[in-house]
Design a protein around this motif. Structure first.
Motif, short mmCIF file in Angstrom:
data_model
loop_
_atom_site.label_atom_id
_atom_site.label_comp_id
_atom_site.label_asym_id
_atom_site.label_seq_id
_atom_site.Cartn_x
_atom_site.Cartn_y
_atom_site.Cartn_z
N LEU A 1 -11.01 4.53 4.70
CA LEU A 1 -11.90 3.42 4.39
C LEU A 1 -12.19 2.64 5.67
O LEU A 1 -11.39 2.64 6.61
N PRO A 2 -13.31 1.97 5.72
CA PRO A 2 -13.56 1.08 6.85
C PRO A 2 -12.45 0.04 6.92
O PRO A 2 -11.79 -0.27 5.94
N LEU A 3 -12.22 -0.51 8.10
CA LEU A 3 -11.09 -1.38 8.36
C LEU A 3 -11.02 -2.57 7.40
O LEU A 3 -9.97 -2.90 6.88
N GLY A 4 -12.13 -3.20 7.12
CA GLY A 4 -12.13 -4.37 6.25
C GLY A 4 -11.61 -4.06 4.86
O GLY A 4 -10.77 -4.77 4.31
N GLN A 5 -12.09 -3.02 4.28
CA GLN A 5 -11.66 -2.64 2.93
C GLN A 5 -10.21 -2.17 2.94
O GLN A 5 -9.44 -2.44 2.03
N ARG A 6 -9.80 -1.46 3.98
CA ARG A 6 -8.44 -0.97 4.07
C ARG A 6 -7.45 -2.12 4.14
O ARG A 6 -6.42 -2.12 3.47
N LEU A 7 -7.76 -3.16 4.95
CA LEU A 7 -6.87 -4.31 5.04
C LEU A 7 -6.76 -5.03 3.70
O LEU A 7 -5.68 -5.46 3.29
N THR A 8 -7.87 -5.15 3.00
CA THR A 8 -7.86 -5.82 1.69
C THR A 8 -6.97 -5.05 0.72
O THR A 8 -6.17 -5.64 -0.01
N ASN A 9 -7.09 -3.74 0.72
CA ASN A 9 -6.27 -2.93 -0.19
C ASN A 9 -4.79 -3.02 0.17
O ASN A 9 -3.93 -3.09 -0.71
N ILE A 10 -4.46 -3.04 1.48
CA ILE A 10 -3.06 -3.14 1.90
C ILE A 10 -2.50 -4.49 1.48
O ILE A 10 -1.38 -4.59 0.98
N ARG B 1 -3.45 -6.37 -1.00
CA ARG B 1 -3.28 -6.40 -2.46
C ARG B 1 -2.01 -5.65 -2.88
O ARG B 1 -1.26 -6.09 -3.74
N ALA B 2 -1.80 -4.51 -2.21
CA ALA B 2 -0.62 -3.71 -2.58
C ALA B 2 0.67 -4.45 -2.22
O ALA B 2 1.64 -4.44 -3.00
N LEU B 3 0.70 -5.10 -1.08
CA LEU B 3 1.89 -5.86 -0.70
C LEU B 3 2.10 -7.06 -1.61
O LEU B 3 3.24 -7.41 -1.93
N ALA B 4 1.02 -7.68 -2.03
CA ALA B 4 1.16 -8.85 -2.90
C ALA B 4 1.70 -8.44 -4.25
O ALA B 4 2.49 -9.17 -4.87
N THR B 5 1.31 -7.29 -4.78
CA THR B 5 1.80 -6.88 -6.08
C THR B 5 3.23 -6.40 -6.03
O THR B 5 3.98 -6.52 -6.99
N LYS B 6 3.69 -5.84 -4.92
CA LYS B 6 5.08 -5.37 -4.79
C LYS B 6 6.05 -6.53 -4.77
O LYS B 6 7.14 -6.42 -5.26
N GLU B 7 5.65 -7.65 -4.15
CA GLU B 7 6.54 -8.79 -4.07
C GLU B 7 6.73 -9.45 -5.44
O GLU B 7 7.73 -10.06 -5.70
N ASN B 8 5.77 -9.36 -6.30
CA ASN B 8 5.85 -10.02 -7.60
C ASN B 8 6.56 -9.15 -8.53
O ASN B 8 7.21 -8.83 -9.19
#
Length: 154
Positions: free
Chosen positions: A136-145, A147-154
């Motif tokens: 994915l382009p960098l912007g979308q990839r960072l957003t997905n990363i 989101r994934a980190l935010a859901t793992k912490e919860n």
């Protein structure tokens, strides 16, 4: 006794030897004879050339003028009525070599060079194209990363 003509010849010779030693082209012109307020004779000559200020300064500072009589004085620099004057006393005669002081302009704000107006090219258009590696382009990839980190912490 004071002899303005002999002193003028001595001053002219001193200037001539100075210009030969320094290899400069400045000359002394328009010799005038006058009398000072106290009655002493005075010789005055204008220094003319490419750089009279430098020549007169070097002559005053570096060139030895023979002074052999009581009351003789070494050359000094004075500023009078818009002129730089080198003055000395030899054999009871005041000698002045001068040049007009050229005022140096004050430095002002820098002036930018004017360039002709050119059209500004438009930035290249980006289209959503997938990369050959499938990333994915960098912007979308960072957003997905994120989101994934935010859901793992919860």
């Amino acid at each position: 006794m004071t002899d303005p003509i002999a002193v003028q010849h001595a001053a002219a010779r001193a200037w001539s030897l100075f210009t030969q030693d320094r290899q400069t082209t400045e000359t002394v012109e328009d010799w005038e004879t006058s009398t000072t307020p106290d009655g002493s004779p005075c010789l005055s000559g204008q220094v003319v050339g490419d750089n009279p200020a430098l020549a007169l300064r070097l002559f005053t500072a570096d060139y030895p003028i023979p002074l052999g009589q009581p009351g003789d004085q070494r050359p000094t620099v004075e500023y009078r009525d818009g002129c730089v004057v080198t003055v000395w006393r030899s054999a009871g005669v005041w000698v002045e070599l001068w040049h007009p002081e050229v005022p140096t302009p004050r430095p002002g704000p820098p002036v930018a060079a004017q360039r002709p107006a050119r059209p500004i090219p438009a930035p290249p258009r980006r289209t959503a194209v997938s990369t050959p590696s499938g990333r994915l382009p960098l912007g979308q990839r960072l957003t997905n990363i994120r989101r994934a980190l935010a859901t793992k912490e919860n």
